[in-house]
Structure formats: structure tokens, C-alpha cells
Design an enzyme around this catalytic site. Structure first.
Site, PDB file in Angstrom:
ATOM      1  N   HIS A 307     -61.852 115.457  77.117  1.00 17.29           N
ATOM      2  CA  HIS A 307     -61.533 114.287  76.276  1.00 17.29           C
ATOM      3  C   HIS A 307     -62.307 113.081  76.802  1.00 17.29           C
ATOM      4  CE1 HIS A 307     -59.201 111.252  74.128  1.00 17.29           C
ATOM      5  NE2 HIS A 307     -58.825 112.211  73.346  1.00 17.29           N
ATOM      6  N   ASP A 364     -55.865 119.278  70.607  1.00 11.32           N
ATOM      7  CA  ASP A 364     -56.256 120.373  69.699  1.00 11.32           C
ATOM      8  C   ASP A 364     -56.075 121.760  70.297  1.00 11.32           C
ATOM      9  OD1 ASP A 364     -58.744 118.089  68.816  1.00 11.32           O
ATOM     10  OD2 ASP A 364     -57.182 118.796  67.456  1.00 11.32           O
TER      11      ASP A 364
HETATM   12  C1  SDX Z   1     -60.135 114.712  69.636  1.00  7.78           C
HETATM   13  O1  SDX Z   1     -61.309 110.188  71.173  1.00  7.78           O
HETATM   14  C2  SDX Z   1     -60.134 110.632  70.789  1.00  7.78           C
HETATM   15  O2  SDX Z   1     -59.124 109.999  70.999  1.00  7.78           O
HETATM   16  C3  SDX Z   1     -60.162 111.940  70.033  1.00  7.78           C
HETATM   17  C4  SDX Z   1     -58.824 112.597  69.749  1.00  7.78           C
HETATM   18  C5  SDX Z   1     -57.976 111.755  68.787  1.00  7.78           C
HETATM   19  O3  SDX Z   1     -56.744 111.876  68.847  1.00  7.78           O
HETATM   20  O4  SDX Z   1     -58.573 111.069  67.914  1.00  7.78           O
HETATM   21  O5  SDX Z   1     -58.095 112.756  70.954  1.00  7.78           O
HETATM   22  C6  SDX Z   1     -58.992 113.940  69.073  1.00  7.78           C
HETATM   23  O6  SDX Z   1     -61.217 114.620  69.145  1.00  7.78           O
HETATM   24  C7  SDX Z   1     -59.882 115.564  70.851  1.00  7.78           C
HETATM   25  C8  SDX Z   1     -61.199 116.243  71.385  1.00  7.78           C
HETATM   26  C9  SDX Z   1     -61.419 117.512  70.552  1.00  7.78           C
HETATM   27  N1  SDX Z   1     -62.764 118.124  70.892  1.00  7.78           N
HETATM   28  C10 SDX Z   1     -62.854 119.252  71.580  1.00  7.78           C
HETATM   29  O7  SDX Z   1     -61.892 119.863  72.062  1.00  7.78           O
HETATM   30  C11 SDX Z   1     -64.281 119.780  71.697  1.00  7.78           C
HETATM   31  C12 SDX Z   1     -64.574 120.223  73.155  1.00  7.78           C
HETATM   32  N2  SDX Z   1     -64.608 119.052  74.032  1.00  7.78           N
HETATM   33  C13 SDX Z   1     -65.805 118.333  74.081  1.00  7.78           C
HETATM   34  O8  SDX Z   1     -66.916 118.650  73.405  1.00  7.78           O
HETATM   35  C14 SDX Z   1     -65.799 117.058  74.907  1.00  7.78           C
HETATM   36  O9  SDX Z   1     -64.935 117.207  75.953  1.00  7.78           O
HETATM   37  C15 SDX Z   1     -65.470 115.798  74.136  1.00  7.78           C
HETATM   38  C16 SDX Z   1     -66.347 115.652  72.932  1.00  7.78           C
HETATM   39  C17 SDX Z   1     -64.035 115.846  73.695  1.00  7.78           C
HETATM   40  C18 SDX Z   1     -65.656 114.609  75.053  1.00  7.78           C
HETATM   41  O10 SDX Z   1     -66.987 114.544  75.342  1.00  7.78           O
HETATM   42  P1  SDX Z   1     -67.595 113.342  76.242  1.00  7.78           P
HETATM   43  O11 SDX Z   1     -66.529 112.378  76.619  1.00  7.78           O
HETATM   44  O12 SDX Z   1     -68.805 112.824  75.558  1.00  7.78           O
HETATM   45  O13 SDX Z   1     -67.957 114.073  77.577  1.00  7.78           O
HETATM   46  P2  SDX Z   1     -69.320 114.830  77.828  1.00  7.78           P
HETATM   47  O14 SDX Z   1     -69.689 115.619  76.614  1.00  7.78           O
HETATM   48  O15 SDX Z   1     -70.302 113.844  78.349  1.00  7.78           O
HETATM   49  O16 SDX Z   1     -68.890 115.864  78.956  1.00  7.78           O
HETATM   50  C19 SDX Z   1     -68.820 115.456  80.312  1.00  7.78           C
HETATM   51  C20 SDX Z   1     -69.137 116.751  81.090  1.00  7.78           C
HETATM   52  C21 SDX Z   1     -70.442 117.396  80.647  1.00  7.78           C
HETATM   53  O17 SDX Z   1     -70.924 118.147  81.754  1.00  7.78           O
HETATM   54  P3  SDX Z   1     -72.063 117.486  82.731  1.00  7.78           P
HETATM   55  O18 SDX Z   1     -73.229 117.092  81.817  1.00  7.78           O
HETATM   56  O19 SDX Z   1     -71.392 116.277  83.361  1.00  7.78           O
HETATM   57  O20 SDX Z   1     -72.432 118.569  83.690  1.00  7.78           O
HETATM   58  O21 SDX Z   1     -68.117 117.723  80.821  1.00  7.78           O
HETATM   59  C22 SDX Z   1     -68.699 118.852  80.174  1.00  7.78           C
HETATM   60  C23 SDX Z   1     -70.013 118.386  79.597  1.00  7.78           C
HETATM   61  O22 SDX Z   1     -70.916 119.484  79.457  1.00  7.78           O
HETATM   62  N3  SDX Z   1     -67.745 119.235  79.112  1.00  7.78           N
HETATM   63  C24 SDX Z   1     -67.405 120.479  78.823  1.00  7.78           C
HETATM   64  C25 SDX Z   1     -66.423 120.373  77.817  1.00  7.78           C
HETATM   65  N4  SDX Z   1     -66.229 119.091  77.509  1.00  7.78           N
HETATM   66  C26 SDX Z   1     -67.049 118.386  78.323  1.00  7.78           C
HETATM   67  N5  SDX Z   1     -67.808 121.680  79.320  1.00  7.78           N
HETATM   68  C27 SDX Z   1     -67.243 122.769  78.776  1.00  7.78           C
HETATM   69  N6  SDX Z   1     -66.298 122.755  77.810  1.00  7.78           N
HETATM   70  C28 SDX Z   1     -65.864 121.576  77.303  1.00  7.78           C
HETATM   71  N7  SDX Z   1     -64.937 121.553  76.344  1.00  7.78           N
END
Ligand code: SDX
Length: 428
Positions: A307, A364
């Protein structure tokens, strides 16, 4: 003496005021930065940038706190109805008994949609994804109610639009589903409350009445409350920026539905179930999929994990996980994907890759398991998120308009070619 931020640029030091919120969040007000220094800030994804002040929702990602107008989400999820929470978010206070009854009755009276909506619905192909249908039909409401096209018209007109949106989105969602199956639609019935009416429109068959199960309607009430608002997330920021051009509320909400559809945002609840099903079909080899999620060269991500704000448990996930257990045991359902989800959570929460990055189950991760248990089809999961988030979008849009926010128009840093002259095609 209020704090200031000092920034030295090109040998000159500039001072910018520090803004402190009611929960001691701090921000540097850079609204005069470009005018005084010629510089802009750059922050892809706005990870460090506040777009507005807001009095609606407070969340603290480190401590896993979520409050709507100061009320903890745990108390609202347990004690309130969804329409009570919608009223709180939109109008700022919990309603009195009379206010709630009036609000509920107004919404009940507006649950019907214009019969011409069926012409629009018939135009979509069988199997049309209900998010595409919902986004289209919500913006089309502005053509059925042209007086809504001026958001500044007057308070009564805006309030009628708010009531119509809350009343008609469940009908539109249920009809989108029925049309996608080429089933006959079920009309809203005033004898049902908000949640029961939706369930009846989704599940009543021409041959038999739908018996509302109190466990199911309570679970859905809880899920809608948990999704109702979440400060400046992707879809809410979309609703605000579209509304900042003084586009009407229907158009702004339609844009929010489109933004929510993305699998990184609200579309994640559908993606989680598809992921769990894929792992189950793959023989439940969880370690393999965890390794894929950690592999930088593999585009697979653990859907429902991570998140932007919560770097600890998403408080909503904690409530939904317990509700999933309660609903499945009350309904006597043994869903193998719930076991897979729990195993993934257990393994991931001990894995350094996830712990170091603060990747925990989000709202989710478990919600789809409850939707599935109560019979909601997978392609409708994100529409359920939209129904829940609607009062939050409305509240945020209304606050933006009341605050007379300027039109949203970010700056950029240009990195393209410098000036060059046109070359005739023969000479290229
Ligand atoms: C919602 O913002 C809100 O409030 C949203 C929400 C709401 O109520 O409106 O809460 C609802 O959208 C919840 C999120 C639902 N999405 C997912 O579950 C999809 C999977 N998660 C992600 O793709 C990710 O975690 C995000 C999009 C939710 C957040 O992404 P960020 O904050 O941009 O973080 P990032 O992509 O920069 O990740 C940071 C690190 C990265 O690794 P490094 O480059 O540092 O090595 O964490 C890793 C990412 O690769 N990472 C994951 C991961 N999520 C982040 N690795 C594996 N699996 C994951 N799910």
C-alpha cells in the site's frame, strides 16, 4: 511563532510556511515557490506531495489508523449502517434519527433509473465488464438531468444530484450485471433497505423471490463502510481534479470509477481472486508464486499486498479477514482459496522482502473472498468497491467545491529536444 522551511537556491535562502494539521501532520506550503524562486518540485506519483487540506478522513500508515470525520473505522464498521456513514462523510456529522430517516427515504425514492437506460444497456455486448458499463451510465445521468451540469447552480440541485447518485449506482450496477448475462432486470423495491435492495436486484430470479440472509446483508454493510473513503487515493484525486474544472458531479464520479478500475487500485480485489485461483490451479505451490512476486524480472506482483500509505497492517484488512472467517463459517462454506490466502499471508509476513518493504495485506486481499461467499461474481467485485467508495468521492468533491479549490494543473520538467527547425520531407 510558527515554523518555516528554509530552502537555499542559487545562493539565496527562501522561507516557506509550515502547515500543521489537527493530527500534527506537517507540510511545507510551496504555493509561492515558483513565483519566488523559478523552481518547481518534482514528485512522480505524488508520494511526498499533499494536494489539499481536508477534514474528511484521517489515516496514519505507520500506526494503521483510519477515521472518518474523527470516528475510528472499527467502531463505524461494527455499529453503523452504510447510509449513516455516507451521511457522516458527506455532511460532516453523524445524522440524528430524523435526519437518517429523511436521508434513507429520499434515497429510496430515487432508486429507479430512466427506462431509456435500458437502451444504453442493450448496446453493450453480452459479458460487458460492469465497470465499463457503470462508468458510462453514471456520466450519462448528467444528460438525463441536464440541470446537474452546473455544479454551482444551487445547494438544493447539488443535493438532489448527491441523492440520485447514491440511489441509482446500486441499480445501475445490478442492471449492468443482469444485462451482461442477458437476464431480465429486477426493479428496486421500497420495502428493502439499501443493502437488501441491491442484493435483491442482483439475485432475485423471475421464478422465485430472494430471501435476504441477515449474515450476508451485515457482511455487505460492513464491506461498504470499510471502502467508503480513504483520503487522497488515486480515484479520489481523480474525482477532485475532474471536479476542479467545474465538470458536473456525475462526470467526476464516472472518472473516479474509471480510475478505480485499475488492478493496482480497486481492480486489485478481482485480481486477488484470479491470482488465488491461478495458484490453486497450479497445485497450490505458494512458494513458487511468492518467489515470482519477489523476482524483479517477473512482472507478477502479490495482488492485495502492499500500500502507498500503510506500511503496516491496513486496518480494514484486519476487519475483513475476521469477517471472512465469520461469514464462511456462518454460511457453512469451505473455500480453499481462503486457506491459500491465509498461507500466503503467513509466509509473506515472515519473508524479509515483504517485511523490509512494509508490504502487508491491504483492503483488497480478503474482500473478494467475502464477495464470492455471498454470491457476487468476480467481475462485479470492483463495482462493489465503487458502490462503497461513492460517498467518499462525493464528500471529497463537495469539499473541493466548497473550498473554492483552483483548477488542478500540475507543472513538469521538460526533457525533450531543444529548439530545432522544420525539415522538408524530401530532406529527412
Ligand atoms: C487500493 O491509496 C489508497 O488508499 C488505495 C486504497 C483505497 O482505499 O483507495 O487503499 C485501495 O488501491 C489498495 C491497493 C490495491 N493494489 C494492490 O493490491 C496491487 C498490488 N500492490 C501494488 O502494486 C503496490 O503495493 C501499490 C500499487 C499498492 C503501492 O505501490 P507504491 O506505493 O507505488 O510502491 P512501489 O510500487 O514503489 O513498491 C515499493 C516496493 C517495490 O520494490 P523495490 O523497487 O523497492 O525493490 O515494493 C515492491 C515494489 O516492487 N512491491 C511489491 C508489491 N507491492 C510493492 N512486490 C511484490 N508484490 C507487491 N504487491
Amino acid at each position: 511563532m510558527s515554523e518555516v522551511a528554509k530552502i537555499t537556491l542559487d545562493g539565496e535562502t527562501h522561507e516557506f510556511p509550515v502547515v500543521v494539521g489537527t493530527e500534527n501532520e506537517k507540510a511545507i506550503d510551496i504555493s509561492k515557490l515558483r513565483g519566488t524562486t523559478g523552481y518547481v518540485t518534482l514528485d512522480p506519483g505524488f508520494k511526498n506531495t499533499g494536494s489539499t487540506k481536508s477534514a474528511i478522513t484521517f489515516l496514519n500508515g505507520e500506526d494503521g489508523i483510519l477515521r472518518y470525520r474523527g470516528y475510528p473505522i472499527e467502531q463505524l464498521a461494527e455499529k453503523a449502517s452504510f447510509l449513516e456513514v455516507a451521511y457522516l462523510l458527506i455532511y460532516g456529522e453523524l445524522p440524528t434519527k430524523i435526519q437518517l430517516e429523511t436521508f434513507e427515504n429520499e434515497i429510496t425514492r430515487h432508486t429507479l433509473v430512466h427506462e431509456d437506460m435500458k437502451t444504453l444497456l442493450r448496446a453493450f455486448p453480452a459479458g460487458a465488464h460492469p465497470m465499463g458499463v457503470a462508468a458510462s451510465l453514471i456520466v450519462s445521468l448528467s444528460t438525463f438531468y441536464p440541470e446537474s451540469q452546473d455544479p454551482n447552480r444551487n445547494k438544493e440541485a447539488l443535493n438532489l444530484t448527491i441523492i440520485r447518485l447514491l440511489a441509482k449506482l446500486p441499480t445501475i450496477a445490478a442492471w449492468a450485471y443482469k444485462f451482461s448475462k442477458r437476464h431480465p432486470v429486477v426493479y428496486p423495491k421500497n420495502k428493502y433497505n439499501y443493502v437488501e435492495n441491491f442484493l435483491n436486484m442482483m439475485f432475485q430470479l423471475p421464478t422465485e423471490d430472494y430471501e435476504v440472509n441477515p449474515i450476508v446483508s451485515k457482511a455487505l454493510n460492513t464491506l461498504l463502510i470499510l471502502h467508503a473513503d480513504h483520503e487522497q487515493n488515486c480515484s479520489t484525486s481523480t474525482v477532485r481534479i475532474v471536479g476542479s474544472s467545474h465538470a458536473n458531479l456525475y462526470a467526476s464520479i464516472s472518472a473516479g470509477i474509471s480510475a478505480l478500475w485499475g488492478p493496482l487500485h480497486g481492480g486489485a480485489n478481482q485480481a486477488v481472486i484470479e491470482m488465488l485461483e491461478a495458484i490453486k490451479a497450479d497445485g497450490g505451490n505458494i512458494d513458487k508464486w511468492i518467489a515470482k512476486a519477489k523476482d524483479k524480472n517477473d512482472p507478477f506482483r502479490l495482488m492485495g499486498f502492499g500500500h502507498r500509505v500503510y506500511k503496516n497492517f491496513d486496518p480494514r484488512a484486519t476487519i475483513i479477514k475476521k469477517a471472512a472467517d465469520d461469514v464462511l463459517s456462518s454460511l457453512g462454506i469451505d473455500d480453499p482459496v481462503l486457506d491459500i490466502a491465509k498461507q500466503i499471508e503467513e509466509i509473506a509476513l515472515k519473508d524479509e522482502y515483504f517485511v523490509k518493504r512494509g508490504l502487508y495485506p491491504n483492503v483488497d486481499f480478503y474482500s473478494g473472498i467475502i464477495y464470492r461467499a455471498i454470491g457476487i461474481p468476480t467481475e462485479m467485485f470492483t463495482v462493489m468497491f465503487a458502490i462503497g467508495r461513492l460517498p467518499g468521492w462525493i464528500a471529497q468533491w463537495k469539499e473541493m467545491l466548497e473550498d473554492k479549490a483552483p483548477i488542478g494543473r500540475p507543472r513538469q520538467i521538460y526533457t525533450g529536444p531543444n529548439k530545432r527547425d522544420y525539415v522538408e520531407i524530401e530532406k529527412r
